[in-house]
Design a protein around this motif. Sequence first.
Motif, mmCIF file in Angstrom:
data_model
loop_
_atom_site.group_PDB
_atom_site.id
_atom_site.type_symbol
_atom_site.label_atom_id
_atom_site.label_comp_id
_atom_site.label_asym_id
_atom_site.label_seq_id
_atom_site.Cartn_x
_atom_site.Cartn_y
_atom_site.Cartn_z
ATOM 1 N N LEU A 1 38.363 68.406 69.020
ATOM 2 C CA LEU A 1 37.820 67.101 69.348
ATOM 3 C C LEU A 1 36.637 67.212 70.296
ATOM 4 N N THR A 2 36.702 68.132 71.249
ATOM 5 C CA THR A 2 35.605 68.299 72.200
ATOM 6 C C THR A 2 35.216 69.766 72.343
ATOM 7 N N THR A 3 33.922 69.991 72.512
ATOM 8 C CA THR A 3 33.408 71.317 72.854
ATOM 9 C C THR A 3 32.345 71.130 73.927
ATOM 10 N N ILE A 4 32.215 72.131 74.799
ATOM 11 C CA ILE A 4 31.222 72.091 75.873
ATOM 12 C C ILE A 4 30.388 73.366 75.821
ATOM 13 N N LEU B 1 28.366 68.080 76.040
ATOM 14 C CA LEU B 1 29.707 67.782 75.544
ATOM 15 C C LEU B 1 29.579 67.164 74.158
ATOM 16 N N THR B 2 30.193 67.780 73.154
ATOM 17 C CA THR B 2 30.183 67.247 71.794
ATOM 18 C C THR B 2 31.570 66.712 71.467
ATOM 19 N N VAL B 3 31.614 65.475 70.994
ATOM 20 C CA VAL B 3 32.874 64.831 70.603
ATOM 21 C C VAL B 3 32.836 64.652 69.089
ATOM 22 N N SER B 4 33.738 65.337 68.379
ATOM 23 C CA SER B 4 33.673 65.362 66.920
ATOM 24 C C SER B 4 34.052 64.034 66.272
ATOM 25 N N ASP B 5 34.893 63.236 66.939
ATOM 26 C CA ASP B 5 35.310 61.940 66.396
ATOM 27 C C ASP B 5 34.923 60.836 67.383
ATOM 28 N N PRO B 6 33.904 60.037 67.085
ATOM 29 C CA PRO B 6 33.436 59.016 68.032
ATOM 30 C C PRO B 6 34.438 57.895 68.289
ATOM 31 N N LEU C 1 27.124 63.165 71.346
ATOM 32 C CA LEU C 1 26.627 64.181 72.274
ATOM 33 C C LEU C 1 26.451 63.550 73.657
ATOM 34 N N PHE C 2 27.048 64.144 74.653
ATOM 35 C CA PHE C 2 26.821 63.740 76.044
ATOM 36 C C PHE C 2 26.113 64.897 76.749
ATOM 37 N N LEU C 3 24.889 64.648 77.177
ATOM 38 C CA LEU C 3 24.104 65.660 77.888
ATOM 39 C C LEU C 3 24.168 65.391 79.377
ATOM 40 N N ILE C 4 24.564 66.397 80.124
ATOM 41 C CA ILE C 4 24.682 66.300 81.586
ATOM 42 C C ILE C 4 23.792 67.364 82.207
ATOM 43 N N ILE C 5 22.795 66.946 82.977
ATOM 44 C CA ILE C 5 21.874 67.877 83.642
ATOM 45 C C ILE C 5 22.045 67.759 85.150
ATOM 46 N N ASP C 6 22.365 68.864 85.798
ATOM 47 C CA ASP C 6 22.464 68.877 87.258
ATOM 48 C C ASP C 6 21.073 68.869 87.880
ATOM 49 N N GLY C 7 20.996 68.452 89.141
ATOM 50 C CA GLY C 7 19.701 68.419 89.798
ATOM 51 C C GLY C 7 19.787 68.290 91.301
ATOM 52 N N GLU D 1 33.052 65.020 97.281
ATOM 53 C CA GLU D 1 33.643 65.874 96.264
ATOM 54 C C GLU D 1 34.032 65.057 95.037
ATOM 55 N N GLY D 2 33.683 65.544 93.861
ATOM 56 C CA GLY D 2 34.077 64.860 92.633
ATOM 57 C C GLY D 2 33.137 63.773 92.182
ATOM 58 N N GLY D 3 31.965 63.685 92.808
ATOM 59 C CA GLY D 3 31.009 62.662 92.405
ATOM 60 C C GLY D 3 31.210 61.357 93.151
ATOM 61 N N ARG D 4 30.524 60.324 92.690
ATOM 62 C CA ARG D 4 30.542 59.022 93.357
ATOM 63 C C ARG D 4 31.631 58.115 92.793
ATOM 64 N N TYR D 5 31.924 57.059 93.549
ATOM 65 C CA TYR D 5 32.808 56.000 93.061
ATOM 66 C C TYR D 5 32.000 55.126 92.108
ATOM 67 N N LEU D 6 32.499 54.977 90.868
ATOM 68 C CA LEU D 6 31.742 54.319 89.811
ATOM 69 C C LEU D 6 32.569 53.212 89.154
ATOM 70 N N PRO D 7 31.883 52.254 88.501
ATOM 71 C CA PRO D 7 32.609 51.172 87.826
ATOM 72 C C PRO D 7 33.012 51.500 86.397
ATOM 73 N N THR D 8 32.368 52.492 85.771
ATOM 74 C CA THR D 8 32.635 52.764 84.362
ATOM 75 C C THR D 8 32.479 54.245 84.035
ATOM 76 N N ALA D 9 33.221 54.675 83.021
ATOM 77 C CA ALA D 9 33.092 56.041 82.514
ATOM 78 C C ALA D 9 33.474 56.054 81.041
ATOM 79 N N PHE D 10 32.784 56.881 80.266
ATOM 80 C CA PHE D 10 33.178 57.118 78.876
ATOM 81 C C PHE D 10 34.161 58.281 78.871
ATOM 82 N N LEU D 11 35.395 58.013 78.433
ATOM 83 C CA LEU D 11 36.425 59.045 78.395
ATOM 84 C C LEU D 11 36.848 59.319 76.954
ATOM 85 N N VAL D 12 37.305 60.536 76.703
ATOM 86 C CA VAL D 12 37.734 60.951 75.374
ATOM 87 C C VAL D 12 39.244 61.144 75.384
#
Length: 342
Positions: free
Chosen positions: A88-91, A104-109, A246-252, A305-316
């Motif tokens: 289902l997922t590959t990174i 991150l590739t998700v084979s089934d949207p 496809l979810f592309l995540i680029i650090d910076g 640690e773990g990023g910011r507090y957010l209102p939304t996320a796409f989860l698989v």
Amino acid sequence: MAFLALSFAIWFFATPSGTSVRYRMADVIITTQHRDYAKYLIGEQGLKERVAAYAEQFKDMGEEKDTHEIALPADAPHEDESVATEPLTTIEEVDGKGFHGYLLTVSDPTKIRLVVPAKAGKGEKVPSMVKRTGAIAGVNAGGFADPNWQGNGFQPIGLVITQGKIYYNGLDSKNGSTQIVGLDKNGKMIAGHYSVKELMDLGISEAVSFEPRIIVNGKGLIKNHANGWGIAPRSVMGQRADGKILFLIIDGRQIGYSIGADLYDCQQIMLEHGAVIAANLDGGSSTVLVKEGGELVNKPSSKGEGGRYLPTAFLVFNDPASVDVPNVWAGLTPQDIDPSKW
């Protein structure tokens, strides 16, 4: 030294090449919490005009009608059912000039759900969302009100839609329009400028407001690096013709590891991996990729640690229908929320 300084100043402020570099540097600053500092490079009026120009450009980039179609995994012919199904997922890691990231590739949207915080009053970090819900992967999604870049992550910008229901509407009117990034009920990605009615007619299922759309109908909309909105941590969502997401995540913002990428870099990576549509998600210090158990994959630029507090996320999820996502904004209007109060 005086001659060199004068020569540099003339080049930097009075030549086309110097001006190009100066505006790209300003774009980098504009993507940070120190946006006002860009005025020292391009002037206060120049800063206002630059931001306004990008806003207009982003709006135009969302207008072309998207005509892409997808082939869902269930539609694909299987000559040998005994063959193991695709994960289902590959990174995979991605690298470019000055940046490092992950795809991150998700084979089934249809396995993707938009998840919101567990409790009203403040956002939730994506690792917590993934661990709490039993997801197998997750990325940050839409933007949020962030006064002085110290916001509590609870007030989204624009729309939040999950399972076809509007959880939050911060638009000027009930049927207003916005730049959207999300999926319909069949797993087809929807991105661009739409009204609420248009989204409902399209069968929208999971979506947030963000911009710009950078690929439509298989073609990139950003011409070059100069129009790439500066270098920063990035989060981008795209879809291939076979339906894979496809979810592309680029650090910076981490010297010696990864400075970041502009939207042209992201666009080209997505095109190289077969995206026929793609759109920008909230980036910067919100950029995060998490795998099963809440384990961080990337290195967020946020202080906590773990990023910011957010209102939304796409989860698989293996079984997204079994996941309960209560509406933490039920009964609240945008005026009822103080994004600066923790």
